[in-house]
Design a protein around this motif. Structure first.
Motif, PDB file in Angstrom:
ATOM      1  N   HIS A 129     -11.892  17.384  17.182  1.00 24.26           N
ATOM      2  CA  HIS A 129     -11.009  17.131  18.273  1.00 24.26           C
ATOM      3  C   HIS A 129      -9.939  17.903  18.016  1.00 24.26           C
ATOM      4  O   HIS A 129      -9.285  18.579  18.865  1.00 24.26           O
ATOM      5  N   ASP A 130      -9.259  17.869  16.664  1.00 26.77           N
ATOM      6  CA  ASP A 130      -8.095  18.830  16.481  1.00 26.77           C
ATOM      7  C   ASP A 130      -8.270  20.301  16.564  1.00 26.77           C
ATOM      8  O   ASP A 130      -7.461  20.845  17.175  1.00 26.77           O
TER       9      ASP A 130
ATOM     10  N   HIS B 292      -3.727   7.858  26.841  1.00 29.61           N
ATOM     11  CA  HIS B 292      -4.823   9.113  26.219  1.00 29.61           C
ATOM     12  C   HIS B 292      -5.886   8.739  26.637  1.00 29.61           C
ATOM     13  O   HIS B 292      -6.798   9.434  27.004  1.00 29.61           O
TER      14      HIS B 292
HETATM   15  C1  HEM Z   1     -12.240  13.115  27.319  1.00 34.14           C
HETATM   16  C2  HEM Z   1     -11.588  13.648  26.713  1.00 34.14           C
HETATM   17  C3  HEM Z   1     -10.929  13.056  25.315  1.00 34.14           C
HETATM   18  C4  HEM Z   1     -11.176  11.796  24.983  1.00 34.14           C
HETATM   19  C5  HEM Z   1     -12.064  10.709  25.089  1.00 34.14           C
HETATM   20  C6  HEM Z   1     -10.054  11.693  23.784  1.00 34.14           C
HETATM   21  C7  HEM Z   1      -9.948  10.600  22.858  1.00 34.14           C
HETATM   22  C8  HEM Z   1      -9.217  10.572  21.769  1.00 34.14           C
HETATM   23  C9  HEM Z   1      -8.970   9.466  20.791  1.00 34.14           C
HETATM   24  C10 HEM Z   1      -9.784   8.117  21.003  1.00 34.14           C
HETATM   25  C11 HEM Z   1      -8.129   9.920  19.942  1.00 34.14           C
HETATM   26  C12 HEM Z   1      -7.917   8.919  18.873  1.00 34.14           C
HETATM   27  C13 HEM Z   1      -6.401   8.269  19.309  1.00 34.14           C
HETATM   28  C14 HEM Z   1      -6.596   7.256  20.235  1.00 34.14           C
HETATM   29  O1  HEM Z   1      -7.295   6.293  20.088  1.00 34.14           O
HETATM   30  O2  HEM Z   1      -5.806   7.336  21.411  1.00 34.14           O
HETATM   31  C15 HEM Z   1      -7.554  11.122  20.246  1.00 34.14           C
HETATM   32  C16 HEM Z   1      -6.750  11.734  19.462  1.00 34.14           C
HETATM   33  C17 HEM Z   1      -6.023  12.905  20.290  1.00 34.14           C
HETATM   34  N1  HEM Z   1      -6.407  13.756  21.164  1.00 34.14           N
HETATM   35 FE1  HEM Z   1      -7.843  13.066  22.481  1.00 34.14          FE
HETATM   36  N2  HEM Z   1      -9.355  12.759  23.813  1.00 34.14           N
HETATM   37  C18 HEM Z   1      -9.579  13.770  24.859  1.00 34.14           C
HETATM   38  C19 HEM Z   1      -9.123  14.737  25.001  1.00 34.14           C
HETATM   39  C20 HEM Z   1      -8.129  15.331  24.538  1.00 34.14           C
HETATM   40  C21 HEM Z   1      -7.333  16.607  25.174  1.00 34.14           C
HETATM   41  C22 HEM Z   1      -7.704  17.362  26.260  1.00 34.14           C
HETATM   42  C23 HEM Z   1      -6.501  16.827  24.172  1.00 34.14           C
HETATM   43  C24 HEM Z   1      -5.199  18.050  24.289  1.00 34.14           C
HETATM   44  C25 HEM Z   1      -5.041  18.709  24.941  1.00 34.14           C
HETATM   45  C26 HEM Z   1      -6.291  15.683  23.188  1.00 34.14           C
HETATM   46  C27 HEM Z   1      -5.331  15.691  22.247  1.00 34.14           C
HETATM   47  C28 HEM Z   1      -5.681  14.582  21.097  1.00 34.14           C
HETATM   48  C29 HEM Z   1      -4.601  14.746  20.018  1.00 34.14           C
HETATM   49  C30 HEM Z   1      -3.501  15.866  19.693  1.00 34.14           C
HETATM   50  C31 HEM Z   1      -4.899  13.477  19.255  1.00 34.14           C
HETATM   51  C32 HEM Z   1      -4.630  13.316  17.906  1.00 34.14           C
HETATM   52  C33 HEM Z   1      -5.481  13.817  16.909  1.00 34.14           C
HETATM   53  C34 HEM Z   1      -5.177  13.703  15.395  1.00 34.14           C
HETATM   54  O3  HEM Z   1      -4.107  12.622  15.128  1.00 34.14           O
HETATM   55  O4  HEM Z   1      -5.554  14.170  14.522  1.00 34.14           O
HETATM   56  N3  HEM Z   1      -7.474  14.944  23.439  1.00 34.14           N
HETATM   57  N4  HEM Z   1      -8.023  11.433  21.232  1.00 34.14           N
END
Ligand code: HEM
Ligand code: SF4
Ligand code: SF4
Ligand code: SF4
Lengths: 263, 218
Positions: free
Chosen positions: B161-162, B58
């Protein structure tokens, strides 16, 4: 009944023996500290610091006074950190709130859910870390490292309800001299396994007066996460429905008759 | 004069590159994110080598997710501006299109007002996706480096984010269907997926204003 420990702040002399013992037992590297105008060496929790002594300094009646607080995870009876963890990495073992590093994904959700903001991210291992009440020592019949190290008896380990009785007795004895004296953790944040005897109000010790899970975290957990994803199911179902209805009605096709290709 | 079976360029090479590479990022980040979202998706975890691996993937793809549009923006700033200008240009034809669209969606015959190179629905898409992508990147960065931000901002970032990935993925369902299997859409799908070109006769019917601009009025 489950275990806990009591921090009697009125007996703490700020020697930091417990802080060193914790680092030692948990094999945590020392982190460089600098002089920030106070006697407090460690400023806050970190991925490598599970406990520290707060040196809360006040001038009272022309006298300098310290209100020492040993800070660490409170080991809540109903822990917010455990509830938000999507990996089910956190569990309660005989009063101790412990994290299974094998399951933790390092998402850091527990850190901002905690009403005391205790868990901290360790970049090196990509895990969230905090005090475990030395659950692995306790399981072997030993005392938590910090409790064992305490020379003044400010830290006491045992059954939570017994400790609560001791704490209340102590507070009663303190009341004459310290009218604001109270037990902290009996019902705060829904009750915690770590209890404090305080000689004054919690804020004086850098402890939250009314520790609570924030409304943002509650909204996220209660509404956004469980109901939000249904929106995706809705549009997916709509698209499938349209796929069939357009073909059944065939009108969509007729509208595009001028083109030889009905893609 | 352009003959009816002659082809005209709808999607440039740059647009196609950004579109598909970003689509791949979206799905990789969606599925790795779902593993982090809830225990419901534990069965997906082995694909990434466990929840740890999902976290790593991710964050790795987050770098591409941010870099790809920035590269596009850097290389062809003018086409981005043109695209946005068009997306924000709304007149009567756009509003009538959106009002009639639900009927077309179900399968009734409707006469749509003439559209530009992108129709009103695609205009909404063109505004929504960059906006959601921006807020996903912003909130994700705050979540990644949570220790460096105030706690309330991190808590807010989780909600943002969600909401963004949920709305975005819901929109992806519509967008993917309308751009491929919905009657009459095949042409533009193969333009985006293939050489970027559509047949002039199709363009005349679906994007009349654009056809007239490129080909000239008959
Ligand atoms: C530059 C873009 C993005 C960044 C920097 C980012 C970063 C993060 C981070 C730091 C987390 C917390 C978990 C972890 O540390 O891995 C997370 C959770 C998540 N991300 Fe992203 N993300 C990005 C884009 C996206 C995209 C494009 C999607 C889906 C289409 C997405 C879907 C999710 C989902 C479903 C979660 C779990 C949320 C939850 O548990 O409530 N993210 N993201
Ligand atoms: S103090 Fe924070 S980290 Fe400790 S058990 Fe309570 S919620 Fe969890
Ligand atoms: S950082 Fe680890 S323990 Fe904390 S919520 Fe995420 S998976 Fe659970
Ligand atoms: S109980 Fe163990 S882990 Fe917790 S502060 Fe004391 S020594 Fe450190």
């Amino acid at each position: 009944m489950a275990k806990g420990y009591l921090v009697d702040t009125t007996k703490c002399i700020g020697c930091r023996g417990c802080v060193v013992a914790c680092k030692n037992w948990n094999q945590l590297p020392a982190e460089p500290t600098g002089f920030k105008g106070t006697y407090q060496t460690v400023a806050d929790f970190s991925g490598n610091t599970f406990t520290y002594i707060g040196f809360n300094e006040y001038e009272e009646n022309g006298q300098l006074k310290w209100y020492f607080t040993k800070r660490q995870c409170m080991h809540c009876l109903d822990p917010a950190c455990m509830k938000v963890c999507p990996q089910k990495a956190i569990s309660i073992v005989d009063g101790a709130v412990v994290r299974d590093y094998g399951k933790c994904a390092g998402c850091q959700y527990c850190a901002s859910a905690c009403p005391f903001h205790v868990p901290r991210y360790n970049t090196k291992i990509n895990k969230e870390t905090k005090c475990s009440m030395c659950a692995e020592r306790v399981a072997e019949g030993m005392l938590p490292a910090c409790v064992k190290a305490c020379v003044t008896g400010a830290l006491q380990f045992g059954e939570r309800d017994e400790l609560l009785a001791i704490a209340k007795e102590r507070v009663n004895a303190l009341k004459a001299e310290y009218p604001n004296a109270r037990v902290y953790g009996e019902n705060d944040a829904g009750g915690t396994s770590v209890l404090y005897v305080l000689a004054d109000v919690p804020s004086k010790y850098g402890l939250p007066e009314n520790p609570q899970v924030s409304a943002l975290t509650t909204a996220w957990q209660k509404y956004v996460k469980p109901y939000g994803p249904w929106l995706i199911a809705l549009t997916a179902a709509g698209s499938i429905l349209s796929f069939f209805s357009t073909r059944l009605l065939k009108v969509g096709q007729r509208a595009h008759e001028e083109e030889s290709l009905h893609g | 004069m352009v003959k009816s079976d002659e082809k005209i360029l709808k999607c440039s090479g740059g647009a196609r590159f950004v579109h598909w590479s970003h689509t791949i990022c979206w799905f990789v980040m969606l599925f790795s994110g779902l593993v982090l979202f809830s225990g419901w998706f534990n069965w997906l975890a082995p694909v990434f080598g466990g929840a740890d691996g999902a976290d790593f993937i991710h964050k790795l793809f987050a770098i591409f997710f941010i870099a790809i549009p920035l590269i596009g923006l850097f290389v062809k700033p003018r086409s981005f501006i043109e695209w946005m200008k068009m997306a924000f240009r709304w007149g009567k034809d756009e509003f009538v299109f959106m009002m009639k669209f639900p009927f077309d969606f179900i399968g009734f015959k409707v006469n749509m007002p003439p559209q530009e190179r992108i129709n009103a629905g695609q205009k909404i898409n063109s505004i929504l996706f960059p906006l959601l992508g921006f807020f996903l990147a912003l909130s994700g960065t705050i979540m990644w480096f949570a220790d460096n931000f105030p706690v309330w901002l991190v808590q807010l970032a989780y909600i943002v984010h969600d909401c963004c990935w949920i709305i975005g993925t819901a929109q992806v369902c519509f967008h993917a269907y309308l751009g491929s299997l919905h009657p009459g859409s095949g042409e533009s799908f193969w333009a985006m997926f293939g050489d970027g070109k559509v047949r002039a006769s199709w363009a005349k019917h679906h994007h009349t204003k654009w056809y007239e601009e490129v080909v000239g009025r008959e």
